[in-house]
Design a protein around this motif. Sequence first.
Motif, short mmCIF file in Angstrom:
data_model
loop_
_atom_site.label_atom_id
_atom_site.label_comp_id
_atom_site.label_asym_id
_atom_site.label_seq_id
_atom_site.Cartn_x
_atom_site.Cartn_y
_atom_site.Cartn_z
N SER A 79 0.58 -1.29 -0.19
CA SER A 79 -0.14 -0.18 -0.06
C SER A 79 0.98 1.45 -0.16
O SER A 79 0.59 2.15 -0.53
CB SER A 79 -1.40 -0.15 1.14
N LEU A 80 2.16 1.39 0.87
CA LEU A 80 2.22 2.39 0.69
C LEU A 80 3.41 2.54 -0.65
O LEU A 80 3.46 3.97 -0.96
CB LEU A 80 4.19 2.42 1.59
N ALA A 81 3.91 1.51 -1.13
CA ALA A 81 4.66 1.60 -2.35
C ALA A 81 3.96 2.29 -3.77
O ALA A 81 3.75 3.07 -4.47
CB ALA A 81 5.34 0.23 -2.97
N GLU A 82 2.27 1.55 -3.51
CA GLU A 82 1.26 2.48 -4.86
C GLU A 82 0.76 3.93 -4.18
O GLU A 82 0.15 4.24 -4.93
CB GLU A 82 -0.35 1.24 -4.35
N THR A 83 0.92 4.00 -2.75
CA THR A 83 0.66 5.23 -2.69
C THR A 83 1.19 6.69 -3.35
O THR A 83 2.13 6.76 -3.27
CB THR A 83 0.38 5.50 -1.16
N ASP A 84 0.15 7.51 -4.10
CA ASP A 84 1.14 8.29 -4.90
C ASP A 84 0.09 9.94 -3.77
O ASP A 84 -0.34 9.98 -4.67
CB ASP A 84 0.75 8.32 -6.27
N GLU A 85 1.46 10.70 -3.11
CA GLU A 85 1.02 11.77 -2.55
C GLU A 85 0.83 13.32 -3.96
O GLU A 85 -0.02 14.19 -3.63
CB GLU A 85 2.01 11.97 -1.86
N TYR A 86 1.29 12.57 -4.67
CA TYR A 86 1.20 13.52 -5.73
C TYR A 86 -0.13 13.42 -7.27
O TYR A 86 -0.23 14.39 -7.82
CB TYR A 86 2.49 14.49 -6.54
N ALA A 87 -0.92 12.27 -7.05
CA ALA A 87 -1.73 12.05 -7.83
C ALA A 87 -2.94 13.17 -6.87
O ALA A 87 -2.96 13.68 -6.02
CB ALA A 87 -2.57 10.83 -7.52
N ASP A 88 -3.68 13.26 -8.10
CA ASP A 88 -5.12 14.54 -8.55
C ASP A 88 -6.29 14.37 -7.22
O ASP A 88 -6.58 14.84 -6.34
CB ASP A 88 -5.51 14.77 -9.02
N ASP A 89 -6.13 12.68 -7.08
CA ASP A 89 -6.76 11.93 -6.56
C ASP A 89 -6.86 11.78 -4.70
O ASP A 89 -7.06 11.27 -3.98
CB ASP A 89 -8.07 11.11 -7.40
N TYR A 90 -5.03 11.74 -4.99
CA TYR A 90 -4.80 11.71 -3.11
C TYR A 90 -5.70 11.97 -2.21
O TYR A 90 -6.18 13.85 -2.35
CB TYR A 90 -3.48 12.67 -3.49
#
Length: 183
Positions: A79-90
């Motif tokens: 889950s940490l690897a898949e988390t994109d803090e810069y994604a628009d929907d984050y």
Amino acid sequence: MDIVKHIAKHTEDLRNGFTDSSPEQRKSLVTAVLRFYFLLDDFDGIIARYINISLEKEQLIADINRENTRHYQEANEKSLAETDEYADDYEEPDPIELFVLDAFSNAVSDLNKVENIVGLLIGVIDTLDYYENFSDHPEFWNEILEKEVRFQNEISSDIKSQKIFDPMMYHERYHKIITQHTL
């Protein structure tokens, strides 16, 4: 209590206190402290939402006691690897969600690393400090926070006597407080 002034020394005292802890003491303490986090709103839902696993609390406790936590660690790492803090929907987790996620990570990580146990305990302090800062009754939470720091110091002292901790001690200590006085 201005916890920021005391937290560095308290953290170091905890680290030193747990250096000589036995595997059984660490397991009993991790499962006891984890029960504090179980009392926070939507523990299961937070884990499901961010770690993408369905969680049975008592199974988690049993797995920690058997040191069978690899599948939890893998789910957390994925889950940490898949988390994109810069994604628009984050959407950044709120503080309580962060406390739960950190607690879960510390609880399922290597019990031989003192930092994980210290992280669980400091997370309790952070949670209580958060309640103090955002509650309509900060003086109530300040008193609870001061008692918690003293309690953790007692736990650290109990390590030397090879005490095995009651797995329900944090649940019993906080059940009424959390359910009756949340934000």
